[in-house]
Enzyme design. Sequence first.
Site, PDB file in Angstrom:
ATOM      1  N   GLN A 101       1.088  -5.837  -8.506  1.00  0.00           N
ATOM      2  CA  GLN A 101      -0.233  -5.291  -8.169  1.00  0.00           C
ATOM      3  C   GLN A 101      -0.921  -6.161  -7.115  1.00  0.00           C
ATOM      4  O   GLN A 101      -1.997  -5.831  -6.653  1.00  0.00           O
ATOM      5  CB  GLN A 101      -1.109  -5.216  -9.421  1.00  0.00           C
ATOM      6  CG  GLN A 101      -0.498  -4.384 -10.538  1.00  0.00           C
ATOM      7  CD  GLN A 101      -1.262  -4.517 -11.848  1.00  0.00           C
ATOM      8  OE1 GLN A 101      -2.135  -3.708 -12.151  1.00  0.00           O
ATOM      9  NE2 GLN A 101      -0.956  -5.549 -12.615  1.00  0.00           N
ATOM     10  N   ASN A 102      -0.299  -7.292  -6.783  1.00  0.00           N
ATOM     11  CA  ASN A 102      -0.888  -8.189  -5.782  1.00  0.00           C
ATOM     12  C   ASN A 102      -0.567  -7.690  -4.380  1.00  0.00           C
ATOM     13  O   ASN A 102       0.477  -7.094  -4.154  1.00  0.00           O
ATOM     14  CB  ASN A 102      -0.341  -9.615  -5.956  1.00  0.00           C
ATOM     15  CG  ASN A 102      -0.661 -10.175  -7.327  1.00  0.00           C
ATOM     16  OD1 ASN A 102      -1.579  -9.704  -7.989  1.00  0.00           O
ATOM     17  ND2 ASN A 102       0.091 -11.165  -7.758  1.00  0.00           N
ATOM     18  N   VAL A 103      -1.463  -7.978  -3.455  1.00  0.00           N
ATOM     19  CA  VAL A 103      -1.272  -7.515  -2.077  1.00  0.00           C
ATOM     20  C   VAL A 103      -0.961  -8.682  -1.144  1.00  0.00           C
ATOM     21  O   VAL A 103      -0.940  -8.520   0.076  1.00  0.00           O
ATOM     22  CB  VAL A 103      -2.523  -6.744  -1.582  1.00  0.00           C
ATOM     23  CG1 VAL A 103      -2.746  -5.499  -2.431  1.00  0.00           C
ATOM     24  CG2 VAL A 103      -3.769  -7.629  -1.599  1.00  0.00           C
ATOM     25  N   HIS A 119       0.203  -1.833  -4.708  1.00  0.00           N
ATOM     26  CA  HIS A 119      -1.111  -1.624  -4.076  1.00  0.00           C
ATOM     27  C   HIS A 119      -1.111  -1.982  -2.593  1.00  0.00           C
ATOM     28  O   HIS A 119      -2.176  -2.194  -2.020  1.00  0.00           O
ATOM     29  CB  HIS A 119      -2.181  -2.420  -4.837  1.00  0.00           C
ATOM     30  CG  HIS A 119      -2.389  -1.914  -6.232  1.00  0.00           C
ATOM     31  ND1 HIS A 119      -2.928  -2.688  -7.240  1.00  0.00           N
ATOM     32  CD2 HIS A 119      -2.100  -0.704  -6.798  1.00  0.00           C
ATOM     33  CE1 HIS A 119      -2.973  -1.970  -8.361  1.00  0.00           C
ATOM     34  NE2 HIS A 119      -2.474  -0.772  -8.113  1.00  0.00           N
ATOM     35  N   CYS A 127      -4.089   2.643  10.689  1.00  0.00           N
ATOM     36  CA  CYS A 127      -5.083   3.552  11.260  1.00  0.00           C
ATOM     37  C   CYS A 127      -5.081   4.840  10.439  1.00  0.00           C
ATOM     38  O   CYS A 127      -4.039   5.465  10.271  1.00  0.00           O
ATOM     39  CB  CYS A 127      -4.764   3.861  12.721  1.00  0.00           C
ATOM     40  SG  CYS A 127      -5.837   5.158  13.409  1.00  0.00           S
ATOM     41  N   CYS A 130      -4.128   7.968  13.238  1.00  0.00           N
ATOM     42  CA  CYS A 130      -2.783   8.127  13.824  1.00  0.00           C
ATOM     43  C   CYS A 130      -1.704   7.424  13.005  1.00  0.00           C
ATOM     44  O   CYS A 130      -0.533   7.484  13.358  1.00  0.00           O
ATOM     45  CB  CYS A 130      -2.771   7.638  15.276  1.00  0.00           C
ATOM     46  SG  CYS A 130      -2.811   5.831  15.464  1.00  0.00           S
ATOM     47  N   CYS A 178      -9.193   1.900  16.485  1.00  0.00           N
ATOM     48  CA  CYS A 178      -7.744   1.702  16.562  1.00  0.00           C
ATOM     49  C   CYS A 178      -7.314   1.432  18.007  1.00  0.00           C
ATOM     50  O   CYS A 178      -7.635   2.206  18.903  1.00  0.00           O
ATOM     51  CB  CYS A 178      -7.044   2.950  16.024  1.00  0.00           C
ATOM     52  SG  CYS A 178      -5.269   2.969  16.338  1.00  0.00           S
ATOM     53  N   SER A 220      -1.287 -10.346 -15.661  1.00  0.00           N
ATOM     54  CA  SER A 220      -2.132  -9.168 -15.417  1.00  0.00           C
ATOM     55  C   SER A 220      -2.807  -8.755 -16.707  1.00  0.00           C
ATOM     56  O   SER A 220      -2.190  -8.766 -17.782  1.00  0.00           O
ATOM     57  CB  SER A 220      -1.296  -7.999 -14.893  1.00  0.00           C
ATOM     58  OG  SER A 220      -2.102  -6.834 -14.794  1.00  0.00           O
ATOM     59  N   GLY A 247      -5.674 -14.549 -21.835  1.00  0.00           N
ATOM     60  CA  GLY A 247      -6.702 -13.575 -22.168  1.00  0.00           C
ATOM     61  C   GLY A 247      -6.100 -12.240 -22.556  1.00  0.00           C
ATOM     62  O   GLY A 247      -4.884 -12.040 -22.532  1.00  0.00           O
TER      63      GLY A 247
HETATM   64 ZN   LIG Z   1      -5.048   5.205  15.559  1.00  0.00          ZN
END
Ligand SMILES: [Zn+2]
Length: 283
Positions: A101-103, A119, A127, A130, A178, A220, A247
């Site tokens: 789930q980490n980016v 994620h 963009c 496009c 963009c 998590s 936790g």
């Molecule tokens: Zn674009």
Amino acid sequence: MPADLHALAAFARRHPRLLVLTGAGCSTDSGIPDYRDAQGQWKRAPPMTYQAFTGDAHARQRYWARSLIGWRVMSAARPGPAHRALARLEAAGHVELLLTQNVDGLHGAAGSRRVIDLHGRIDTVVCLACQARLPRADWQALLHTRNPGWQRHQAATAPDGDADLDGLDFSTFEVPDCPRCGTGLLKPDVVFFGESVPRPRVDAAFAALQRADALLVAGSSLMVYSGYRFAQAAATAGKPIAAINLGRTRADELLALKLEQPVGAALQALAEALEQRPSVSIA
Ligand SMILES: [Zn+2]
């Protein structure tokens, strides 16, 4: 070895193909703070929603101004003990898929290859008109060029690359369009709250769960449904679930095994236990 770590190693030996689901707790040792406290409550303001980001130019100015600062921490982050241990588990053949789930991309940086970034990735910008994708580093340079002076700000950083910069006037912050189509709205290539995970990504994760013998949740609280549903699906399919998390988790009542301890140390102990070969006595 403590009894709970022994139980975790036994769990992994009984279920050799693990779907591993990771969250923010795996990256705190890398200097990226997690979102929630031990009760699963927000530690700070909830993250940006898709609706606010796409519908409100002021929200975008605030987001990118804060993210301009937060990116410094995100881009400098290096894999920690949890990432390294999971890469070892994969190398030893225990990981069917690592679903994160980490980016932050730190599982890949640590050497894990069987990874789905549920994620998305904060190191890419997309963009919405496009669909062009560009490296966040290039976008960062563009933001700096258009907004000289903002880089002197210091702020605490959040797991999504956001930063606390309250009390500043964001109305002068310039958000470029963009660079490819000239008009499109650029967004980090991550799934915001209020946005759906792309279907092919979800399907690939569920297919891996079908192949897996068990689910291991690492770092998590599963408070977000897009992650929690894999615990639900594992339970429905009769696949046991173990979790390492400081936790409570939303899936506590579904767990076959729960270790409430720092995830990095627990995963390191697990990797070491699984790498040990039984000694062979020669008569
Ligand atoms: Zn674009």
